[in-house]
Structures are given as structure tokens and as C-alpha cells.
Design a protein around this motif. Structure first.
Motif, PDB file in Angstrom:
ATOM      1  N   ARG A  27       0.803  -1.230   0.000  1.00  0.00           N
ATOM      2  CA  ARG A  27       0.000   0.000   0.000  1.00  0.00           C
ATOM      3  C   ARG A  27       0.833   1.277   0.000  1.00  0.00           C
ATOM      4  O   ARG A  27       0.342   2.341  -0.330  1.00  0.00           O
ATOM      5  CB  ARG A  27      -0.981  -0.007   1.163  1.00  0.00           C
ATOM      6  CG  ARG A  27      -0.313   0.071   2.506  1.00  0.00           C
ATOM      7  CD  ARG A  27      -1.345   0.149   3.599  1.00  0.00           C
ATOM      8  NE  ARG A  27      -0.678   0.330   4.861  1.00  0.00           N
ATOM      9  CZ  ARG A  27      -0.875  -0.379   5.928  1.00  0.00           C
ATOM     10  NH1 ARG A  27      -1.776  -1.329   5.926  1.00  0.00           N
ATOM     11  NH2 ARG A  27      -0.196  -0.142   7.027  1.00  0.00           N
ATOM     12  N   GLU A  28       2.103   1.190   0.375  1.00  0.00           N
ATOM     13  CA  GLU A  28       2.967   2.376   0.342  1.00  0.00           C
ATOM     14  C   GLU A  28       3.647   2.561  -1.016  1.00  0.00           C
ATOM     15  O   GLU A  28       4.428   3.493  -1.202  1.00  0.00           O
ATOM     16  CB  GLU A  28       4.006   2.323   1.461  1.00  0.00           C
ATOM     17  CG  GLU A  28       3.397   2.454   2.843  1.00  0.00           C
ATOM     18  CD  GLU A  28       2.536   3.715   3.017  1.00  0.00           C
ATOM     19  OE1 GLU A  28       2.930   4.792   2.534  1.00  0.00           O
ATOM     20  OE2 GLU A  28       1.454   3.610   3.639  1.00  0.00           O
ATOM     21  N   GLN A  29       3.347   1.668  -1.951  1.00  0.00           N
ATOM     22  CA  GLN A  29       3.873   1.795  -3.314  1.00  0.00           C
ATOM     23  C   GLN A  29       3.388   3.121  -3.896  1.00  0.00           C
ATOM     24  O   GLN A  29       2.255   3.539  -3.664  1.00  0.00           O
ATOM     25  CB  GLN A  29       3.380   0.619  -4.140  1.00  0.00           C
ATOM     26  CG  GLN A  29       4.071   0.434  -5.447  1.00  0.00           C
ATOM     27  CD  GLN A  29       3.684  -0.908  -6.075  1.00  0.00           C
ATOM     28  OE1 GLN A  29       3.453  -1.897  -5.384  1.00  0.00           O
ATOM     29  NE2 GLN A  29       3.608  -0.920  -7.389  1.00  0.00           N
ATOM     30  N   GLN A  30       4.241   3.802  -4.655  1.00  0.00           N
ATOM     31  CA  GLN A  30       3.928   5.121  -5.202  1.00  0.00           C
ATOM     32  C   GLN A  30       3.337   5.034  -6.607  1.00  0.00           C
ATOM     33  O   GLN A  30       3.795   4.257  -7.436  1.00  0.00           O
ATOM     34  CB  GLN A  30       5.207   5.978  -5.282  1.00  0.00           C
ATOM     35  CG  GLN A  30       5.816   6.306  -3.935  1.00  0.00           C
ATOM     36  CD  GLN A  30       5.040   7.385  -3.232  1.00  0.00           C
ATOM     37  OE1 GLN A  30       4.801   8.456  -3.759  1.00  0.00           O
ATOM     38  NE2 GLN A  30       4.640   7.108  -2.004  1.00  0.00           N
ATOM     39  N   LEU A  31       2.314   5.853  -6.824  1.00  0.00           N
ATOM     40  CA  LEU A  31       1.791   6.094  -8.161  1.00  0.00           C
ATOM     41  C   LEU A  31       2.469   7.371  -8.626  1.00  0.00           C
ATOM     42  O   LEU A  31       2.331   8.419  -7.988  1.00  0.00           O
ATOM     43  CB  LEU A  31       0.270   6.273  -8.112  1.00  0.00           C
ATOM     44  CG  LEU A  31      -0.391   6.775  -9.396  1.00  0.00           C
ATOM     45  CD1 LEU A  31      -0.242   5.754 -10.510  1.00  0.00           C
ATOM     46  CD2 LEU A  31      -1.860   7.076  -9.142  1.00  0.00           C
ATOM     47  N   GLU A  32       3.263   7.285  -9.691  1.00  0.00           N
ATOM     48  CA  GLU A  32       3.991   8.442 -10.198  1.00  0.00           C
ATOM     49  C   GLU A  32       3.493   8.789 -11.590  1.00  0.00           C
ATOM     50  O   GLU A  32       3.393   7.920 -12.448  1.00  0.00           O
ATOM     51  CB  GLU A  32       5.496   8.164 -10.236  1.00  0.00           C
ATOM     52  CG  GLU A  32       6.081   7.889  -8.864  1.00  0.00           C
ATOM     53  CD  GLU A  32       7.562   7.571  -8.898  1.00  0.00           C
ATOM     54  OE1 GLU A  32       8.191   7.690  -9.978  1.00  0.00           O
ATOM     55  OE2 GLU A  32       8.098   7.194  -7.855  1.00  0.00           O
ATOM     56  N   ILE A  33       3.156  10.072 -11.796  1.00  0.00           N
ATOM     57  CA  ILE A  33       2.636  10.545 -13.076  1.00  0.00           C
ATOM     58  C   ILE A  33       3.486  11.718 -13.533  1.00  0.00           C
ATOM     59  O   ILE A  33       3.708  12.664 -12.773  1.00  0.00           O
ATOM     60  CB  ILE A  33       1.166  10.990 -12.941  1.00  0.00           C
ATOM     61  CG1 ILE A  33       0.300   9.832 -12.448  1.00  0.00           C
ATOM     62  CG2 ILE A  33       0.656  11.540 -14.264  1.00  0.00           C
ATOM     63  CD1 ILE A  33      -1.092  10.243 -12.055  1.00  0.00           C
ATOM     64  N   SER A  34       3.962  11.658 -14.768  1.00  0.00           N
ATOM     65  CA  SER A  34       4.668  12.780 -15.396  1.00  0.00           C
ATOM     66  C   SER A  34       3.834  13.270 -16.564  1.00  0.00           C
ATOM     67  O   SER A  34       3.296  12.463 -17.329  1.00  0.00           O
ATOM     68  CB  SER A  34       6.047  12.358 -15.904  1.00  0.00           C
ATOM     69  OG  SER A  34       6.880  12.007 -14.826  1.00  0.00           O
ATOM     70  N   VAL A  35       3.725  14.578 -16.696  1.00  0.00           N
ATOM     71  CA  VAL A  35       2.946  15.176 -17.778  1.00  0.00           C
ATOM     72  C   VAL A  35       3.908  15.914 -18.702  1.00  0.00           C
ATOM     73  O   VAL A  35       4.705  16.736 -18.255  1.00  0.00           O
ATOM     74  CB  VAL A  35       1.878  16.149 -17.226  1.00  0.00           C
ATOM     75  CG1 VAL A  35       1.090  16.773 -18.353  1.00  0.00           C
ATOM     76  CG2 VAL A  35       0.962  15.434 -16.246  1.00  0.00           C
TER      77      VAL A  35
END
Length: 117
Positions: A27-35
Motif C-alpha cells: 500500500r505504500e507503493q507510489q503512483l507516479e505521473i509525469s505530464v
């Protein structure tokens, strides 16, 4: 990577756009988004120039705890998130660009949680 929506600063992707699936181990895994902006080669921009517009990272636990649940699908969450624009190349932006004026850049993100048995 998504398709490019042209002619707008507030894109809405087509409903038939393919989703991306990620296996979450913790659950501490990161969702990373680059635009990034589209490749606009021309006189003032070199070929294959990709304009970085910002990024955001949030843990899966925060998404599931803080983002409002949607009426459709028990594991579906949606929220507006502010992009970190500190690494944006301001020299490439117009003087009146909102990022240069300190205006927050936000994106709407929707996620869905599936339990695998």
C-alpha cells in the motif's frame, strides 16, 4: 503513455483510450505521473523536444484513504491533484504562462482497485 489531445489546455481523452494496469505489491507503493507536452519540432524547438509540464507522486494508501469513492465501482477513486512544476523549464514558457505566474497546474486522476484472489 497516452495519446495527444491537441488544441486545448484542458484535454479529455477519448473513452476508448486504453487504460494502464499496475500490480500493487504494498500500500505504500507510489503512483507516479509525469505530464509532457507534444513533440513540436520547429524553428524554436529542436526535433524530439518534449516539454516537461510537471509530475506528481502519491502512495496507493493515500489514494484509497483520501480520494473520494465514486458511485460506479467500489474500488474506484477520482481526485484533482496538483503537479509539481519546480522542474519545468520556464525559459521555454510564454511570459504569461500560468506556471510563470505561480498558478497551480492540476490534473484529474481516476484509479480503480481490483482485488486479486
Amino acid at each position: 503513455r497516452t495519446s495527444t489531445v491537441v488544441g486545448t489546455t484542458c484535454p479529455a481523452w477519448p473513452p476508448d483510450e486504453k487504460s494502464a494496469y499496475f500490480l500493487v505489491h504494498h500500500r505504500e507503493q507510489q503512483l507516479e505521473i509525469s505530464v509532457c507536452g507534444a513533440d513540436r519540432s520547429g524553428i524554436f524547438a529542436p526535433r524530439n523536444f518534449v516539454n516537461f509540464l510537471g509530475s506528481v507522486a502519491i502512495s496507493v494508501a493515500k489514494v484509497m484513504k483520501l480520494w473520494p469513492s465514486q458511485a460506479v465501482g467500489l474500488g474506484r477513486r477520482k481526485s484533482q491533484v496538483a503537479l509539481d512544476t519546480s522542474r519545468v523549464s520556464r525559459e521555454m514558457l510564454h511570459v504569461n504562462d500560468p506556471v510563470n505566474r505561480g498558478v497551480s497546474s492540476d490534473i484529474e486522476v481516476e484509479v480503480e482497485w481490483f482485488d486479486l484472489l
